[in-house]
Design a protein around this motif. Structure first.
Motif, short mmCIF file in Angstrom:
data_model
loop_
_atom_site.label_atom_id
_atom_site.label_comp_id
_atom_site.label_asym_id
_atom_site.label_seq_id
_atom_site.Cartn_x
_atom_site.Cartn_y
_atom_site.Cartn_z
N ALA A 321 55.32 27.50 28.80
CA ALA A 321 54.37 28.60 28.62
C ALA A 321 53.62 28.91 29.92
CB ALA A 321 53.37 28.24 27.52
N GLY A 322 53.14 27.88 30.59
CA GLY A 322 52.40 28.10 31.83
C GLY A 322 53.28 28.74 32.89
N GLU A 323 54.54 28.32 32.89
CA GLU A 323 55.50 28.88 33.85
C GLU A 323 55.71 30.37 33.57
OE1 GLU A 323 59.23 26.87 33.56
OE2 GLU A 323 60.28 28.31 34.82
N ALA A 324 55.81 30.75 32.29
CA ALA A 324 56.00 32.16 31.94
C ALA A 324 54.79 32.99 32.41
CB ALA A 324 56.21 32.31 30.44
N PHE A 325 53.58 32.45 32.19
CA PHE A 325 52.37 33.14 32.67
C PHE A 325 52.42 33.31 34.19
CE2 PHE A 325 49.02 34.07 29.63
CZ PHE A 325 49.44 33.42 28.48
N ASP A 326 52.76 32.23 34.88
CA ASP A 326 52.78 32.29 36.34
C ASP A 326 53.83 33.27 36.86
OD1 ASP A 326 50.71 30.49 36.69
OD2 ASP A 326 52.01 28.75 36.83
N LYS A 327 54.99 33.29 36.21
CA LYS A 327 56.07 34.13 36.71
C LYS A 327 55.81 35.60 36.41
CE LYS A 327 59.76 30.86 37.38
NZ LYS A 327 61.04 30.28 36.95
N VAL A 328 55.21 35.90 35.25
CA VAL A 328 54.86 37.29 34.96
C VAL A 328 53.77 37.76 35.94
CG1 VAL A 328 53.72 38.78 33.25
CG2 VAL A 328 55.63 37.32 32.57
N ALA A 329 52.81 36.87 36.22
CA ALA A 329 51.76 37.20 37.19
C ALA A 329 52.39 37.52 38.55
CB ALA A 329 50.78 36.04 37.31
N LYS A 330 53.39 36.74 38.90
CA LYS A 330 54.08 36.96 40.19
C LYS A 330 54.78 38.32 40.19
CE LYS A 330 56.65 35.61 43.88
NZ LYS A 330 56.48 34.70 44.98
N ALA A 331 55.44 38.65 39.06
CA ALA A 331 56.14 39.94 38.97
C ALA A 331 55.15 41.11 39.05
CB ALA A 331 56.94 40.01 37.67
N LEU A 332 53.91 40.87 38.65
CA LEU A 332 52.88 41.91 38.73
C LEU A 332 52.17 41.89 40.09
CD1 LEU A 332 51.31 41.51 35.17
CD2 LEU A 332 52.44 43.57 36.05
N GLY A 333 52.63 41.03 40.97
CA GLY A 333 52.04 40.95 42.30
C GLY A 333 50.69 40.25 42.31
N LEU A 334 50.46 39.38 41.33
CA LEU A 334 49.15 38.69 41.25
C LEU A 334 49.16 37.34 41.97
CD1 LEU A 334 48.36 39.39 37.47
CD2 LEU A 334 47.56 40.68 39.45
N GLY A 335 50.27 37.03 42.64
CA GLY A 335 50.34 35.74 43.35
C GLY A 335 50.85 34.64 42.45
N TYR A 336 51.02 33.46 43.03
CA TYR A 336 51.54 32.32 42.26
C TYR A 336 50.78 31.08 42.66
CZ TYR A 336 54.86 29.16 40.06
OH TYR A 336 55.44 28.23 39.25
N PRO A 337 50.27 30.27 41.75
CA PRO A 337 50.32 30.49 40.30
C PRO A 337 49.23 31.45 39.85
CG PRO A 337 49.28 28.38 40.79
CD PRO A 337 49.62 29.00 42.11
N GLY A 338 49.59 32.42 39.04
CA GLY A 338 48.64 33.47 38.70
C GLY A 338 48.31 33.52 37.23
N GLY A 339 48.68 32.47 36.47
CA GLY A 339 48.42 32.45 35.03
C GLY A 339 46.96 32.72 34.69
N PRO A 340 46.01 32.01 35.34
CA PRO A 340 44.60 32.25 35.01
C PRO A 340 44.15 33.69 35.29
CG PRO A 340 44.86 30.18 36.18
CD PRO A 340 46.18 30.86 36.23
N ILE A 341 44.66 34.28 36.38
CA ILE A 341 44.30 35.68 36.70
C ILE A 341 44.84 36.59 35.61
CG2 ILE A 341 44.50 37.51 38.44
CD1 ILE A 341 45.18 35.32 40.49
#
Lengths: 496, 172
Positions: A321-341
């Motif tokens: 789950a955390g990985e999915a959050f981080d990777k979607v954040a990355k696809a949105l250009g929010l950086g990595y790890p970007g789950g919290p953002i």
């Protein structure tokens, strides 16, 4: 009859040999005993004497960390008086002093009373040597036991002082706990101002960085707790699952400390540690319970019907789950790890804006799949870009988060009901997600199930939770030998 | 170019499965491409073909997950690595030379990470359900794997094989 123990000397050999000859079909020779007694350093031989009469004898050989029980005998008329047990107790204590952490021996398969004695001292049968005894071709039963485990059972119950070490992934952490209730210190290297004190150490996946940080983290944890190595009763360490290069640093360090101090080593499963973060935060939390472990590397539902028993009900089939959050954040250009953002942006968006798939929602089992959802989100972004539309990031974040959370909540509630538990524990870094906490709390409350969520600092990797889990293992006498290794894919269910 | 076009994740899984019988210990497959392009899906198929019994999950978090099939499968994901010197920390080169077959996701992140002899597949999302997979290779073993893999995929459902060798090179 009264008896006492003393070291065997050459002067005892005639009496010893007489007993040996009377009870063993293939007795040792006088020369063998004489040689054994004269070796010294790697041997310990003793006799039990009643007045000046030898009534029993025994000896061990220590090689490295292994003690071999070479001989143990009690004269026929002096049996059932605790002579054997007393000698064995003394020999095993000598073995520990000589550096042994394990003991082994061979015993005739037919000699059940001797096997019973050894079992009482924590040795158990691990196999047989077929036809080992030349006189009768009888099999020898091979027995092994952990010496440190029995040695450790001695500190006052529930007052033991444990140093716990965690280095399974990105964090190097150390904690000291007394009696499973009193957390004396908890140090996470990345969160301490090591720059000022130790010259700037930023732990990461690199084993080299863990190696640099671990000594400082342990020193800091001991100092904050106001104790030294000499005050400890056990060393605990996470030995899996995790990244091998990171795990080995903690395991090697902990084994080193255990060897140097003679303290027992307690191995903790990292996922078990996350569950115990709940008990640490709230001592009234106890099994039976169901836990949802959600982090950057894990997504699993675990049933814990009683202390020390774990059944994994289901896990992710692809991404955590955390990985999915981080990777979607990355696809949105929010950086990595970007789950919290991403989860912060989600709070400003409409979760019904985009209908993303809820994979495995009605699969009837407890497996999760997040890679399809990740791909749907990426397709959504790509299609919007190709059509020249701007992506509404808060709406996308909210819709994605809702798709993840809905599946987790639905399976969590069903698992809690099917297992018939009244307590549900959330664990792992994704437990910080406010939407997951809120929806899970509401859904469980509808069924009268209580939700436990530890404070954030205990949800992410730390050593305090490892110390808490180690307390329960320590109390049950669960120890690792010094030959233990890091197990990157360690399963929770295989733990006893 | 030589490579494949697949429609649907199942076709990507089937591609991976078709590669499995062709590999031997020491072989390396480097996978690159966007998030969601199907690198892990392809590896799932490959692992199933290697008779790995358990579910193959994303190795992003652990960097390396090891599975035991007909051969050991070392499944790397270099996504989280920031510097090439971290490759040493995860015993990258030692593992590549070990007794198994290695699949390296995001292997193109560091030039140093490319093995001496390998097969590489670059995966691109061309539409929601379709993927273009372009093969390249280094060394004689890599070239042999590329050739035999292309041959083994002829006739797979929802897979189009593009072989520049046999068709005289159609697209770039």
């Amino acid at each position: 009859m009264s008896f006492e123990l003393r070291p065997m000397t050459r002067g005892d050999i005639d009496a010893v040999h007489e007993i040996e000859h009377a009870i063993f079909p293939t007795p040792w020779s006088r020369q063998t005993f004489a040689a054994e007694v004269s070796i010294g350093e790697t041997r310990a031989w003793l006799v039990a004497v009643d007045g000046d009469e030898v009534v029993g004898y025994g000896g061990i050989m220590v090689i490295g960390d292994e003690a071999h029980i070479m001989n143990l005998a009690v004269r026929e008329d002096a049996r059932s008086k605790g002579v054997g047990a007393t000698m064995l107790e003394s020999l095993l204590a000598s073995a520990v002093e000589m550096g042994a952490s394990r003991a082994t021996l061979e015993v005739r398969e037919s000699n059940s009373s001797a096997q019973e004695l050894y079992r009482r001292f924590g040795l158990s049968s691990v196999g047989v040597r077929p036809g080992y005894y030349s006189d009768t071709r009888e099999d020898a039963v091979i027995m092994w036991g952990d010496l440190l485990a029995r040695d450790a059972a001695s500190p006052e119950a529930g007052q033991e002082l444990i140093l716990a070490i965690e280095s399974s992934c990105d964090e190097t952490a150390a904690a000291v706990m007394r009696g499973g209730t009193e957390l004396l210190s908890s140090v996470i290297a990345s969160q301490v101002d090591f720059h000022a004190r130790f010259g700037g150490v930023v732990p990461e996946i690199a084993s080299r960085k863990h190696t640099e940080a671990i000594v400082a983290a342990v020193d800091e944890a001991l100092e904050q707790a106001g104790v030294g190595f000499g005050d400890l009763d056990a060393i605990a360490v996470t030995y899996g699952p995790g990244l091998v290069g990171a795990l080995v640093v903690g395991v090697a360090y902990a084994k080193g400390v255990a060897l140097g101090t003679g303290l027992p080593l307690v191995g903790v499963n990292h996922l078990e540690g996350h569950i115990f973060a709940n008990m640490l935060a709230d001592p009234t939390v106890e099994p039976p319970l169901v836990a949802l472990l959600v982090s950057g590397g894990h997504t699993s539902l675990v049933h814990m019907p009683e202390w020390g028993v774990y059944h994994t009900l289901g896990e992710t089939l692809d991404d955590a789950a955390g990985e999915a959050f981080d990777k979607v954040a990355k696809a949105l250009g929010l950086g990595y790890p970007g789950g919290p953002i991403l989860s912060r942006l989600a709070s400003e968006g409409n979760e019904n804006a985009i209908d993303f798939p809820r994979a495995m929602m009605r699969s009837g089992n407890y497996a999760f799949s997040l890679s399809g959802l990740k791909t749907s989100v990426i397709n959504h972004i790509r299609n919007a870009e190709q059509a020249g539309r701007e992506v509404d990031v808060p709406d996308l974040a909210a819709s994605f988060q809702a798709a993840v959370v809905d599946v987790q909540v639905s399976k969590a509630v069903r698992a809690a009901q099917e297992c018939g538990v009244e307590t549900f524990c959330l664990a792992g870094g994704v437990a910080a997600n406010p939407s997951l906490r809120e929806k899970l709390h509401e859904a469980l409350a509808d069924h009268g199930i209580r939700l436990s969520v530890p404070p954030l600092i205990l949800c992410t990797d730390n050593a305090a939770m490892i110390a808490q889990a180690a307390h329960f293992r320590f109390m049950r006498g669960g120890f690792l030998g010094l030959d233990a290794e890091a197990i990157p894919n360690l399963r929770l269910d295989s733990e006893a | 170019m030589s490579g494949f076009e697949t429609t649907g994740a199942d076709a990507t899984v089937a591609l991976g499965r078709a590669l499995a019988p062709l590999v031997r210990a020491g072989d390396g497959l480097v996978l690159s491409g966007d998030l969601g392009a199907g690198k892990t899906q392809l590896t799932k198929g490959f692992a199933a073909g290697l008779e790995v019994p358990e579910v193959v999950t994303s190795p992003t978090f652990n960097i390396l997950l090891v599975h035991q099939g007909r051969l050991p499968l070392y499944h790397f994901d270099l996504y989280r690595l920031e510097h090439s010197d971290q490759l040493e920390d995860v015993d990258y080169w030692g593992t590549l030379e070990a007794d198994g077959v290695s699949v390296v996701e995001w292997g193109d992140r560091f030039p140093e990470a490319m093995p001496l002899d390998y097969l590489a597949a670059h995966m691109t999302i061309t539409a929601d359900e379709t993927r273009e997979i372009v093969l390249s290779s280094q060394g004689t073993r890599g070239a042999e794997l590329a050739r035999t893999w292309l041959g083994a995929c002829t006739g797979l459902a929802d897979v189009v094989v593009r072989n520049s060798d046999s068709h005289g090179g159609d697209t770039a």
